[in-house]
Design a protein around this motif. Structure first.
Motif, mmCIF file in Angstrom:
data_model
loop_
_atom_site.group_PDB
_atom_site.id
_atom_site.type_symbol
_atom_site.label_atom_id
_atom_site.label_comp_id
_atom_site.label_asym_id
_atom_site.label_seq_id
_atom_site.Cartn_x
_atom_site.Cartn_y
_atom_site.Cartn_z
ATOM 1 N N SER A 123 0.845 -1.189 0.000
ATOM 2 C CA SER A 123 0.000 0.000 0.000
ATOM 3 C C SER A 123 0.886 1.246 0.000
ATOM 4 O O SER A 123 1.505 1.566 1.015
ATOM 5 N N VAL A 124 0.921 1.917 -1.148
ATOM 6 C CA VAL A 124 1.732 3.147 -1.248
ATOM 7 C C VAL A 124 0.858 4.390 -1.381
ATOM 8 O O VAL A 124 1.343 5.516 -1.223
ATOM 9 N N ARG A 137 1.587 3.687 8.299
ATOM 10 C CA ARG A 137 2.617 4.057 7.323
ATOM 11 C C ARG A 137 2.320 3.373 5.987
ATOM 12 O O ARG A 137 1.494 2.455 5.901
ATOM 13 N N THR A 138 2.987 3.850 4.952
ATOM 14 C CA THR A 138 2.840 3.187 3.653
ATOM 15 C C THR A 138 3.782 1.983 3.615
ATOM 16 O O THR A 138 4.754 1.917 4.365
ATOM 17 N N ASN A 139 3.481 1.059 2.720
ATOM 18 C CA ASN A 139 4.289 -0.157 2.628
ATOM 19 C C ASN A 139 4.429 -0.558 1.158
ATOM 20 O O ASN A 139 3.428 -0.730 0.451
ATOM 21 N N PHE A 225 8.277 -9.839 0.612
ATOM 22 C CA PHE A 225 8.412 -10.038 -0.832
ATOM 23 C C PHE A 225 8.127 -8.725 -1.565
ATOM 24 O O PHE A 225 7.182 -8.001 -1.230
ATOM 25 N N ALA A 226 8.940 -8.431 -2.576
ATOM 26 C CA ALA A 226 8.753 -7.182 -3.320
ATOM 27 C C ALA A 226 9.010 -7.413 -4.802
ATOM 28 O O ALA A 226 9.751 -8.327 -5.192
ATOM 29 N N MET A 227 8.381 -6.569 -5.638
ATOM 30 C CA MET A 227 8.586 -6.608 -7.092
ATOM 31 C C MET A 227 8.940 -5.203 -7.560
ATOM 32 O O MET A 227 8.345 -4.204 -7.108
ATOM 33 N N ARG A 233 8.964 0.152 -7.293
ATOM 34 C CA ARG A 233 8.207 -0.938 -6.659
ATOM 35 C C ARG A 233 6.767 -0.945 -7.191
ATOM 36 O O ARG A 233 6.152 0.120 -7.364
ATOM 37 N N VAL A 234 6.260 -2.149 -7.454
ATOM 38 C CA VAL A 234 4.881 -2.306 -7.931
ATOM 39 C C VAL A 234 4.160 -3.293 -7.027
ATOM 40 O O VAL A 234 4.780 -4.019 -6.241
ATOM 41 N N ASP A 235 2.853 -3.349 -7.151
ATOM 42 C CA ASP A 235 2.042 -4.243 -6.328
ATOM 43 C C ASP A 235 2.204 -5.690 -6.815
ATOM 44 O O ASP A 235 1.779 -6.022 -7.934
#
Length: 242
Positions: A123-124, A137-139, A225-227, A233-235
């Motif tokens: 969630s940005v 906070r955003t994540n 986990f991140a992309m 960064r994307v969802d």
């Protein structure tokens, strides 16, 4: 006396008439003496006549080349030169097309690296609650619950591009995929983890899950986990297939 005078008068008139006749004759002679007879063809001076000569083929070519050189322009290409130029242009265009086709990115499918509940979503645009920090906070990652020691799988075929230590997600492994996407996995235990430069297949184990860092302890044991696409960064949930 009267007759004598008349005779004198007649003589005067005759004299005057003769003078007029003589004067007319003189003028006529003068006029005719000044009239020029037309000249014959032999006597007439020849007028200069210029006849334009057609240039020979060699002369015309030489003049054309000289004009081209004077203008600083090259002569028109011959049919053979035009054909060669067209062939070169076509070959160049074909090579450009081939290069463009080669650069077309492959389509890659992604799967979840572990199975579990999402304990903190990506969630940005909107702040989400972080129980460890006890604040909103955003994540920009996806936190998936899993027990320590769980095998973490590669989300897609790729190459290990980087292994780094991160304060928040611990020891982290980064895979680079054929479409340019980068996937990040952490925290991973040092034992049994893939090495930088290794090539892995989708579903292949890249490491085992380690304990969470102090910055995410309240979430329990989980995979961060991140992309990343083009450096941003994307969802992950929009690309992952269950």
């Amino acid at each position: 006396m009267k007759k004598k005078n008349e005779s004198k008068m007649a003589a005067v008139l005759v004299s005057m008439g003769l003078c007029v006749v003589a004067l007319g004759a003189g003028m006529t002679y003068y006029t005719w003496s000044n009239v020029k007879e037309p000249m014959t063809a032999e006597e007439s001076p020849a007028s200069p006549v210029t006849v334009a000569k057609s240039p020979t083929l060699d002369t015309a070519k030489a003049q054309r080349e000289q004009m081209s050189n004077d203008d600083g322009e090259a002569p028109d290409p011959t049919p053979a030169q035009e054909a060669k130029t067209t062939e070169t242009k076509t070959t160049s265009e074909q090579k450009t097309t081939e290069k463009s086709t080669a650069k077309v990115q492959q389509t890659v499918t992604y799967v979840y690296p572990v199975t579990g509940e999402t304990v903190m979503p990506y969630s940005v645009d909107k702040a989400v609650y972080d129980p460890t920090l006890d604040q909103y906070r955003t994540n920009d990652t996806l936190c998936i619950a899993a027990e320590a020691g769980t095998e973490v799988k590669a989300a897609a075929d790729g190459t290990v591009a980087e292994i780094k230590e991160d304060d928040e997600s611990g020891r982290t492994l980064v895979l680079e995929h054929a479409d340019g996407t980068r996937t990040t996995y952490g925290p991973l235990a040092a034992e049994g983890m893939a090495k930088k430069g290794d090539t892995v297949k989708q579903g292949q184990t890249v490491g085992k899950l380690d304990q969470p860092t102090k910055y995410q302890a309240a979430l329990g044991s989980h995979l961060v986990f991140a992309m990343e696409v083009n450096g941003e960064r994307v969802d992950p949930t929009k690309k992952l297939e269950k």
